[in-house]
Design a protein around this motif. Structure first.
Motif, PDB file in Angstrom:
ATOM      1  N   MET A 162       0.759  -1.224   0.240  1.00 38.39           N
ATOM      2  CA  MET A 162       0.141   0.039  -0.231  1.00 38.39           C
ATOM      3  C   MET A 162       1.027   1.329   0.019  1.00 38.39           C
ATOM      4  N   SER A 163       1.794   1.168   0.726  1.00 38.56           N
ATOM      5  CA  SER A 163       2.723   2.407   0.799  1.00 38.56           C
ATOM      6  C   SER A 163       3.408   2.797  -0.596  1.00 38.56           C
ATOM      7  N   ASN A 164       3.853   1.615  -1.390  1.00 35.27           N
ATOM      8  CA  ASN A 164       4.137   2.048  -2.793  1.00 35.27           C
ATOM      9  C   ASN A 164       3.159   2.217  -3.747  1.00 35.27           C
ATOM     10  N   ILE A 165       1.888   1.828  -3.604  1.00 31.30           N
ATOM     11  CA  ILE A 165       0.973   2.124  -4.507  1.00 31.30           C
ATOM     12  C   ILE A 165       0.131   3.469  -4.457  1.00 31.30           C
ATOM     13  N   LEU A 166      -0.095   3.460  -3.499  1.00 33.21           N
ATOM     14  CA  LEU A 166      -1.154   4.638  -2.971  1.00 33.21           C
ATOM     15  C   LEU A 166      -0.776   6.070  -3.322  1.00 33.21           C
ATOM     16  N   PRO A 167       0.441   6.418  -3.563  1.00 33.08           N
ATOM     17  CA  PRO A 167       0.940   7.891  -3.927  1.00 33.08           C
ATOM     18  C   PRO A 167       0.927   7.975  -5.235  1.00 33.08           C
ATOM     19  N   LEU A 207      -4.081   0.396 -12.257  1.00 32.55           N
ATOM     20  CA  LEU A 207      -4.199   0.961 -10.816  1.00 32.55           C
ATOM     21  C   LEU A 207      -5.429   0.132 -10.229  1.00 32.55           C
ATOM     22  N   ILE A 208      -6.585   0.163 -11.077  1.00 35.12           N
ATOM     23  CA  ILE A 208      -7.826  -0.328 -10.569  1.00 35.12           C
ATOM     24  C   ILE A 208      -7.637  -1.901 -10.778  1.00 35.12           C
ATOM     25  N   ARG A 209      -7.007  -2.354 -11.672  1.00 34.16           N
ATOM     26  CA  ARG A 209      -6.680  -3.767 -11.609  1.00 34.16           C
ATOM     27  C   ARG A 209      -5.808  -4.165 -10.402  1.00 34.16           C
ATOM     28  N   CYS A 210      -4.872  -3.467 -10.118  1.00 37.23           N
ATOM     29  CA  CYS A 210      -4.220  -3.816  -8.961  1.00 37.23           C
ATOM     30  C   CYS A 210      -4.935  -3.686  -7.639  1.00 37.23           C
ATOM     31  N   VAL A 211      -6.067  -2.759  -7.615  1.00 38.71           N
ATOM     32  CA  VAL A 211      -6.927  -2.733  -6.427  1.00 38.71           C
ATOM     33  C   VAL A 211      -7.716  -4.117  -6.404  1.00 38.71           C
ATOM     34  N   GLU A 212      -7.998  -4.538  -7.485  1.00 39.63           N
ATOM     35  CA  GLU A 212      -9.067  -5.855  -7.455  1.00 39.63           C
ATOM     36  C   GLU A 212      -8.256  -6.738  -7.110  1.00 39.63           C
ATOM     37  N   SER A 225     -10.933   2.451   2.446  1.00 36.04           N
ATOM     38  CA  SER A 225     -11.835   3.733   2.042  1.00 36.04           C
ATOM     39  C   SER A 225     -11.410   4.459   1.247  1.00 36.04           C
ATOM     40  N   GLU A 226      -9.858   4.504   1.206  1.00 34.50           N
ATOM     41  CA  GLU A 226      -8.869   5.504   0.415  1.00 34.50           C
ATOM     42  C   GLU A 226      -9.125   4.750  -0.897  1.00 34.50           C
ATOM     43  N   LEU A 227      -8.919   3.466  -1.345  1.00 34.49           N
ATOM     44  CA  LEU A 227      -9.200   2.898  -2.627  1.00 34.49           C
ATOM     45  C   LEU A 227     -10.354   3.004  -3.130  1.00 34.49           C
ATOM     46  N   ILE A 228     -11.386   2.824  -2.262  1.00 34.27           N
ATOM     47  CA  ILE A 228     -13.062   3.093  -2.860  1.00 34.27           C
ATOM     48  C   ILE A 228     -12.936   4.575  -3.546  1.00 34.27           C
ATOM     49  N   ALA A 229     -12.642   5.481  -2.707  1.00 37.29           N
ATOM     50  CA  ALA A 229     -12.713   6.693  -3.027  1.00 37.29           C
ATOM     51  C   ALA A 229     -12.125   7.097  -4.272  1.00 37.29           C
ATOM     52  N   ASP A 273     -15.897  -3.766 -10.512  1.00 34.73           N
ATOM     53  CA  ASP A 273     -15.076  -5.301 -10.057  1.00 34.73           C
ATOM     54  C   ASP A 273     -14.225  -4.813  -8.637  1.00 34.73           C
ATOM     55  N   ALA A 274     -13.512  -3.900  -8.929  1.00 30.24           N
ATOM     56  CA  ALA A 274     -12.701  -3.822  -7.850  1.00 30.24           C
ATOM     57  C   ALA A 274     -13.251  -3.583  -6.369  1.00 30.24           C
ATOM     58  N   CYS A 275     -14.419  -2.582  -6.529  1.00 30.81           N
ATOM     59  CA  CYS A 275     -15.045  -2.324  -5.443  1.00 30.81           C
ATOM     60  C   CYS A 275     -15.870  -3.384  -4.936  1.00 30.81           C
ATOM     61  N   ALA A 276     -16.380  -4.288  -5.710  1.00 34.08           N
ATOM     62  CA  ALA A 276     -16.972  -5.494  -5.299  1.00 34.08           C
ATOM     63  C   ALA A 276     -16.105  -6.400  -4.596  1.00 34.08           C
ATOM     64  N   THR A 277     -14.869  -6.424  -4.864  1.00 31.24           N
ATOM     65  CA  THR A 277     -14.048  -7.467  -4.184  1.00 31.24           C
ATOM     66  C   THR A 277     -13.664  -6.637  -2.680  1.00 31.24           C
ATOM     67  N   LEU A 278     -13.498  -5.241  -2.802  1.00 27.63           N
ATOM     68  CA  LEU A 278     -13.176  -4.760  -1.400  1.00 27.63           C
ATOM     69  C   LEU A 278     -14.341  -4.679  -0.480  1.00 27.63           C
ATOM     70  N   ILE A 279     -15.740  -4.519  -1.030  1.00 28.60           N
ATOM     71  CA  ILE A 279     -16.840  -4.499   0.109  1.00 28.60           C
ATOM     72  C   ILE A 279     -16.892  -5.865   0.609  1.00 28.60           C
ATOM     73  N   GLU A 280     -16.354  -6.844   0.142  1.00 26.47           N
ATOM     74  CA  GLU A 280     -16.467  -8.250   0.666  1.00 26.47           C
ATOM     75  C   GLU A 280     -15.647  -8.251   1.937  1.00 26.47           C
ATOM     76  N   LEU A 281     -14.630  -7.431   1.953  1.00 26.77           N
ATOM     77  CA  LEU A 281     -13.682  -7.523   3.020  1.00 26.77           C
ATOM     78  C   LEU A 281     -14.359  -6.964   4.408  1.00 26.77           C
ATOM     79  N   GLU A 282     -13.974  -7.424   5.366  1.00 29.66           N
ATOM     80  CA  GLU A 282     -14.222  -6.837   6.672  1.00 29.66           C
ATOM     81  C   GLU A 282     -13.387  -5.696   7.306  1.00 29.66           C
ATOM     82  N   PRO A 283     -14.046  -4.519   7.867  1.00 34.03           N
ATOM     83  CA  PRO A 283     -15.319  -4.714   8.448  1.00 34.03           C
ATOM     84  C   PRO A 283     -16.265  -4.240   7.243  1.00 34.03           C
TER      85      PRO A 283
END
Length: 1533
Positions: free
Chosen positions: A682-687, A701-706, A728-732, A756-766
């Motif tokens: 995360m520290s290397n990709i978020l910037p 970048l989106i594929r990376c998130v998914e 939350s930052e990734l979804i934003a 697709d990326a968001c669908a994978t992220l919202i399945e995560l907790e919390p």
């Protein structure tokens, strides 16, 4: 003795009479603001000038002299008047006066040049120029010569403009040739005499005039003129060419323009002379800041432009000859001239292009920087006009390039050259090497362009291409032993299976790529992995990796093959344990990637990922080094000779690195993810997520998130829980990327990838927060549903759309699976619902398909849970929030024009009912009522309206049975929204369901009637389709069947005026024969028992109950079905409506509420429905409908109604008399007006045949003669006058009482509009026609005096009645009262004469009739004859002629009355009516004009003439005109 005409100052030569002042008054007012009045004043002064020329002319002269600052228009008017008078009296104009006028004219010409020009309109120029020509030779002063020079310039300009715009000219016969001869005469004087003056200002004006004259002169005269004119002009170019010479340059250009029109060669003999003398002027190139000289220089260039038209070849030869001169300034000027000609004279140089290109070649070796700079601008102009493609054009381009390549040391040397401080600063036009180089750089920059080239090579990695895959596999199998002895058995087992796969799936290349290529590549990777496992030798593994790396160079243009190679290498690296080999191959793999190819990028990323599955930390470190090394713009060549990386190149590299991080995370060992994800990944990709502009980077970048989301999914981690703290930052960022996409078009996969990326992220907790989920869904839905349809055949765009929709559906499914509650369902639906009513078919279809899928997912989950819970808790019963709203939204779509929409809607309702069933604890999956919807889905395939409505009607039956009483309201109110559906059938479908529910479940809605009608009313306001509107109204009627009283009460509560929709409700109810009688009874009761209006100290305001009842009555009788109802209740309805009409007359409209109009409309409707057309027709004919609205005139309308009733329904008259007898005693005066009007008309109709009613009628009127209402009193006068309509014996019986009452009425002091007086006089007129002289002898003079003030009343009817009455008194004027009555005639004669031509025709006719009756009493046969000749029936009165003849007769027969007549007429000059003042002025003029001079001493001339002068300032234009005309008749006063 008259005053001398000649003197130092002008003086008026007057007559010492009244006419002197009147003339001066006309002069002062001559510039009246009104054009027609000015004409009258002009005409009056001209007429006076014919009789008194000296007086008028000297008065004008004196006025002009005394008013130096007089308005220009006024000045022009007076001079025009003087001109016209001079024309009229030219033959006998005194010589001294003529000289004086000439001097005045000369002074005016020099006093204001503008005046001269204003008078010099082109049609008048021939005469004017003809008069000026003899004067030119006699002018000696330069100032006057300058004036005439400028004037002739303006003349020429006006003539040219006039002919240029001849289509707008009034006189199209005027041509330029008409002015040729006189202009030639003027030319000779100006050129031969005036041009030789020493006064520069004059010479400039003369040259300008001469230049314009050449355009007027005939073509035959031009050669002679040009021979001497051109040298004369050119000789004025002496010394330095400065901006002061602009008039000379313009004059020369004008001459050249006239001489070269249409290619004329008139200048050929003088061409060499012209060029030789004007070319040196090109040396005076202006400085950029000298705008005046720039204008002069441009005018000089236009001179060459004119010469280029007929002499282009000689001109080019001359200019190129001049380029051989070595001096700087002439060469620069010549180049500028060439540039101007190329830009402006292209058509004349078309065949000279090669000559021009060749002629410029010698200048390419020029060393002078200014000349080079000028040449460069010339070359640019040539390029614009297609010169450079000719032979030699390349050399000109090379010149530009050479100047762009001026060495830096030359530039620096010039900049560093020492500057002598004693010298002046460099001129503005100095050119330095740097400036020249920069200019040529810019030229090249604008002209440059690049041509991208791309070579495509067949991809050998496709196994089906020429069966090379199968052959290659067979070859590998045969050579397996040569690779390694351990793999022979393995390959013999695997390769045949691979061959079999290819043979079984042999297909088209496109189908293969879509369906099998990915699987094929996975098989190959597994084949390689097993091979490596089988060999299990590090050295062989390293050798294979290096061999694979060498394959990159064999397929540089085959991305798919290179991608597979990278994955092969990744598998190899996963099996290797040698660290230095790993690092080397990772770097080599990354450097081999063509970052423009997504295939190669993904291959590299997966290769890194495969490697990371065994060597995660090594890969992470190497990725960091690559990022630091390659994701920067830095020099890549020796000593920076090569360019840095472009932003695009860095972006492509970034895309590869970001995707690589994703695959590294996905393939990393699950046990290591938790410790690496935040710190290293995360520290290397978020910037890199912020401010991403390149689509390539964004998508990777989106594929990376998914991939990260998949890596952290519990199923991937095999139960281990890992939290992504920065989710939350990734979804934003995903939301931001979706927002950045074009809203209506799609060209990338960004939307689908983000979802697709968001669908994978919202399945995560919390679990994602409600607000964050709302934001995500809002953005996702908008970015998919707003996309427009692709063009027909655009499969690429359609594929992108399908992918985006599929991704959105997947996102919804994840959301519902995460939280299968009605709250979550509502949240999802909230974002979809706007599209359920979209006008775009594809949006509705996609919306209903999406919600159908969502409901299916939810039902599946709930059904599974219910099965699990039923065994432990069989009584589960959960209410379904939003159930009714969802049903209400789906119902209109069941009648949608699109079949898929209808089917999805019905299917959604079915699923929704099942969901409700499950939530209610009902486990009956075979509910026959709900499952019957399947048959409706089949029937919905028929798209015709009637079958669709049958489907929807049956659906309403299902709903009526399946929803509870509580759910009914939750469904009803939202369903009302469906009435406004964007499609007619949708709204009709909702209406059908509403009707069905009202019919089957209306009894449950008792307490909801008001709210339901309010809601339906609101929807009716917006419904545009008549069918839907009718259905809603019938629904209200259906509701009224259950709750009639509540519905009627609600309808009466609506505000007035009843809106159209409320009216429609009344109509719908009134058409029901069972409801209409009850409605009528209620409405009549309200009218009978309610206060008609409020009287608040004279302010009358309406009361609502009777107003609403009146309006409702109107709507009730609008329905044809109420005809019998109207006939059965005729008398009651008629009486109440007449009283309502009377009650509303004072009630003013308040906004849209108009009580009177409502009453009239109700009355009209009642008459129509009761077939009383005789009343309506009579009101139409008499304007009675409008009269109802006037408090003074509504009695006339009532009179019309009563008259018709007396004629057509006489049996009702006694009832009306009896009914309205009581009304006379009521406190509401407007109702008493109705009663009195009714009594008056019944008398007029001879009591409808029942004369026994007369006494009661008369007594009733006499009882009200002192009523506080003046209208009531006026109607009493009218009613008493109607006694004249009775038989004679009844007239004699009642006349004494009537006359006594009428005389009282004439003295009524509370009669603001003279209505009572008017009725009294009309009554007297009617009575006088039926009585004898002795009856009125004693009151004759009294009546005469009483009616005299009425002659000047404001009201025309009063004036006409008074005059008519006075005329009728003539029948009693020849008896004992003759003498005093004759004096009354003389006293009123002037008033009658003036009113004879007033504005009101009725008054004029009354005067004419009165004069015809009174004339014989004056005992003047000539006057009587005049009246009969001019005023008899059918005569057309010529008022002015009549007054002239009348004046003569009055002076002749009534000389002793003339002074009285004049003073009486003068009194009328102050009348408030303009027509009377106007007639008085006319009569006064005719009267005074007709009085002989000897008889004028008895007249106060000063007074009457002064009063006439005062009328010149009257505010009315006609009065001022008439006063002027009258004054024109008084020339000898």
């Amino acid at each position: 003795m008259p005053k001398p005409v000649i003197g130092p100052d002008p003086e008026v030569v007057g007559t010492n009479g009244e006419v002197d002042g009147m003339v001066m008054a006309l002069i002062e007012s001559a510039s009246d603001a009104d054009s027609e009045v000015r004409k009258s004043f002009h005409s009056a002064l001209r007429e006076l000038g014919k009789k008194q020329p000296t007086l008028v002319l000297t008065s004008c002269e004196k006025y002009l002299h005394d008013h130096k600052k007089l308005d220009l228009q006024h000045r022009i008017i007076l001079i025009q008047i003087m001109r016209d008078i001079v024309y009229d009296v030219m033959d006998h104009l005194p010589s001294e006066l003529a000289k004086r006028i000439v001097r005045l004219a000369a002074d005016e010409m020099t006093f204001k040049q503008v005046l001269l020009l204003s008078l010099a309109v082109v049609p008048a120029l021939p005469e004017f120029i003809g008069r000026c020509l003899p004067m030119l030779g006699m002018i000696r002063h330069d100032n006057m010569r300058w004036v005439f020079s400028v004037a002739f310039s303006k003349f020429c300009d006006a003539i040219l403009n006039y002919n240029a715009n001849k289509e707008q000219a009034k006189d199209k016969s005027i041509t330029i040739g008409r002015f040729s001869e006189p202009m030639y005469s003027a030319f000779e004087v100006l050129h031969d005499v005036w041009l030789n003056t020493k006064e520069i200002r004059l010479r400039m004006a003369v040259i300008e005039a001469l230049g314009l004259m050449t355009h007027i002169l005939g073509r035959e005269k031009l050669p002679t003129v040009l021979e001497k004119l051109i040298p004369s002009i050119i000789n004025h170019f002496k010394g330095k060419f400065t901006s002061d010479m602009l008039p000379i340059t313009q004059g020369l250009c004008t001459v050249l323009d006239a001489s070269t029109r249409d290619g004329d060669t008139l200048l050929e003999p003088q061409l060499d002379f012209i060029l030789t003398h004007i070319h040196p002027l090109l040396s005076y190139v202006p400085m950029p800041s000298d705008h005046a000289q720039t204008r002069n220089f441009n005018e000089l260039l236009r001179c060459f432009e004119k010469l280029c038209i007929p002499f282009s070849e000689r001109l080019m030869a001359f200019l190129f000859l001049k380029l051989e001169v070595r001096e700087e300034r002439p060469r620069i000027g010549t180049l500028l001239c060439l540039r101007h000609l190329i830009n402006s004279s292209g058509e004349h140089l078309q065949n000279k292009k090669e000559l021009i290109v060749t002629g410029l070649k010698p200048l390419l070796e020029e060393t002078n920087l200014k000349v080079k700079s000028t040449l460069a601008t010339l070359i640019v102009a040539m390029a614009h006009h297609d010169y450079l493609h000719l032979e030699g054009g390349e050399a000109l381009l090379r010149f530009i390039v050479d100047q762009s390549a001026i060495p830096e040391h030359v530039v620096q040397a010039a900049a560093a050259a020492p500057k002598d401080k004693r010298k002046k600063p460099p001129p503005e036009d100095e050119v330095t090497p740097l400036q020249l180089r920069t200019m040529c750089d810019n030229i090249i920059l604008m002209s440059s362009r690049t041509i991208p080239c791309m070579e495509l090579v067949p991809v050998i990695g496709q196994p089906l291409h020429r069966r090379r895959g199968i052959e290659a596999l067979k070859m590998l199998q045969s050579l397996s032993i040569n690779f390694h002895e351990n793999i022979e058995e393995l390959w013999d087992a695997i390769i045949p299976k691979l061959v079999q796969y290819l043979e079984e799936n042999s297909c088209d290349a496109h189908v293969w790529a879509e369906k099998h290529q990915s699987s094929w590549e996975d098989l190959l990777l597994k084949f390689l992995s097993r091979t490596l496992d089988t060999i299990a030798t590090e050295a062989w593994t390293i050798k294979l990796g290096e061999a694979l790396h060498e394959q990159y160079t064999c397929c540089p243009s085959e991305p798919a093959v290179k991608s597979l190679i990278s994955r092969y290498i990744g598998v190899v690296l996963r099996k290797s344990t040698k660290h230095d080999f790993l690092e080397k191959m990772l770097v080599a793999m990354f450097e081999s990637v063509d970052h423009e190819s997504q295939d190669e990028r993904e291959g590299c990323a997966k290769g890194f990922g495969f490697c990371a599955s065994s060597h995660l930390d090594t890969v992470i470190e190497q990725l960091k080094r690559i990022t630091k090394r390659d994701m920067v713009r830095k020099p890549t060549g020796f000593l920076g000779m090569l360019k840095d990386k472009s932003e695009a190149e860095v972006a492509r590299i970034k895309a590869t690195i970001m995707l690589t991080w994703g695959y590294v995370t996905l393939f990393a060992p699950p046990s290591l993810i938790n410790s690496r994800i935040e710190v290293h990944v995360m520290s290397n990709i978020l910037p890199h997520f912020e401010r991403v502009r390149e689509t390539l980077v964004k998508e990777n970048l989106i594929r990376c998130v998914e991939l990260i989301g998949k890596a952290l999914h519990p199923s991937h981690l095999k139960g281990e829980k890992v939290s992504l703290h920065r989710r939350s930052e990734l979804i934003a960022f995903m939301e931001e990327y979706m927002k950045m996409e074009p809203p209506t078009t799609i060209t990338t996969e960004t939307r689908a990838l983000c979802m697709d990326a968001c669908a994978t992220l919202i399945e995560l907790e919390p679990t994602l927060s409600e607000s964050d989920l709302h934001q995500l869904l809002e953005v996702s839905v908008a970015c998919v549903f707003d996309i427009g349809l692709p063009a027909e055949g655009d499969t690429t765009t359609q594929a992108l759309i399908d992918k985006a929709r599929k991704s959105l559906g997947g996102l919804f499914a994840v959301v519902i699976r995460k939280d299968p509650t009605t709250t979550c369902l509502q949240s999802v639906y909230k974002h979809l619902s706007p599209y359920i009513v979209s006008l775009k078919d594809h949006q509705r279809e996609h919306m209903m398909a999406a919600i159908h899928d969502v409901l299916d997912v939810m039902f599946q989950i709930l059904d599974e849970r219910a099965d699990a819970q039923s065994s432990t808790d069989p009584n589960t019963n959960t209410a379904m929030a939003g159930f009714g709203k969802l049903l209400a939204d789906f119902i209109p779509r069941c009648a949608d024009p699109m079949l898929p929409v209808r089917q999805h809607a019905l299917g959604s309702i079915k699923t929704l009912l099942h969901i409700r069933r499950v939530m209610a604890g009902d486990m009956n999956e075979t509910d026959p009522i709900i499952n019957a919807i399947d048959k409706l889905i089949q029937r919905a395939e028929n798209g015709d309206s009637n079958p669709l409505f049958s489907v929807v009607n049956d659906l309403s039956k299902v709903l009526a049975k399946k929803i509870s009483k509580e759910e009914l309201l939750d469904l009803i109110y939202p369903l009302f929204e469906g009435l406004l559906d964007v499609f007619t059938d949708g709204g009709d479908g909702a209406c059908v369901v509403i009707n069905g529910l009202f019919k089957l479940r209306g009894g449950d809605l008792e307490n909801e009637v008001d709210a339901i009608i309010d809601a339906l009313y609101e929807k009716l306001e917006a419904i545009t389709q008549e069918r839907t509107k009718t259905g809603v109204l019938r629904a209200i009627r259906t509701l009224a069947v259950h709750h009639l009283d509540a519905v009627i009460k609600k309808l009466l509560s609506f505000d007035l005026p009843f809106a159209e929709l409320v009216v429609d409700m009344w109509h719908t109810l009134s058409a029901d024969q069972n409801l209409a009688p009850r409605i009528l009874t209620e409405l009549l009761s309200i009218l009978d028992n309610s206060l008609p209006y409020h009287d608040q100290g004279g302010k009358f305001t309406h009361t609502l109950p009777p107003m609403k009842a009146t309006r409702a009555l109107k709507e009730l009788f609008f329905v044809e079905e109420t005809a019998q109802l109207a006939e059965d209740n005729y008398s009651d309805v008629l009486a109440q409506l007449l009283l309502r009409l009377a009650s509303c007359v004072r009630l003013q409209p308040e906004g849209d509420v108009n009580p009177m109009q409502d009453a009239v409309d109700a009355f009209k409707q009642f008459l129509e429905r009761s077939e009383s057309g005789f009343v309506a027709d009579a009101l139409d004919a008499t304007g009675g409908w409008d009269q109802f609205f006037s408090e003074m005139d509504n009695n006339l309308a009532f009179t019309t109604v009563v008259a018709q009733l007396c004629q057509h329904k006489p049996d009702m008259v006694p009832f009306l008399v009896e009914f309205f007898h009581g009304v006379m005693k009521r406190k509401f005066d407007t109702q008493r007006v109705l009663a009195v009007a009714l009594y008056a008309e019944v008398i007029n109709q001879q009591c409808a045949g029942d004369l026994s009613l007369m006494v009661r009628l008369r007594n009733g009127l006499l009882a009200q003669i002192m009523d506080e209402s003046h209208i009531v009193r006026m109607l009493c006068m009218r009613g008493l006058g109607n006694v004249a309509s009775l038989p004679d014996e009844h007239i004699r019986k009642h006349s004494t009482a009537v006359l006594s009452a009428v005389m009282t009425g004439m003295d009524d002091r509370n009669d603001p509009n003279d209505d009572i007086t008017l009725e009294a006089m009309r009554t007297l007129n009617k009575i006088f026609e039926k009585v004898e002289e002795d009856t009125i002898r004693n009151i004759l003079i009294n009546i005469s005096l009483r009616i005299r003030p009425c002659f000047e009343k404001d009201k025309p009817a009063v004036r006409a009645a008074a005059i008519e009455l006075f005329g009728n008194l003539s029948q009693f004027g020849d008896g004992p009262s003759k003498v005093p009555f004759l004096e009354q005639i003389h006293s009123n004669l002037v008033s009658f004469i003036l009113h004879l031509a007033e504005d009101d025709p009725d008054v004029c006719a009354a005067v004419a009739r009165a004069l015809l009756k009174l004339g014989p009493l004056l005992e003047s046969d000539e006057l009587t004859s005049l009246f009969e000749k001019c005023l008899g029936d059918g005569k057309s009165l010529h008022y002015a002629e009549f007054l002239a003849e009348l004046s003569r007769v009055l002076i002749k027969d009534f000389r002793d009355k003339v002074s009285f007549y004049t003073m009486s007429t003068a009194d009328f000059f102050k009348a408030y009516r303009q027509d009377i003042r106007c007639n008085a002025a006319l009569f006064m003029g005719e009267l005074l004009h007709s009085i002989p001079a000897d008889d004028r001493r008895d007249i106060t001339k000063e007074h009457v003439c002064g009063e006439l002068v005062r009328l010149l300032k009257d505010p009315d234009t006609k009065v001022r005109q008439q006063a002027a005309e009258s004054i024109s008749l008084l020339y000898d006063y």
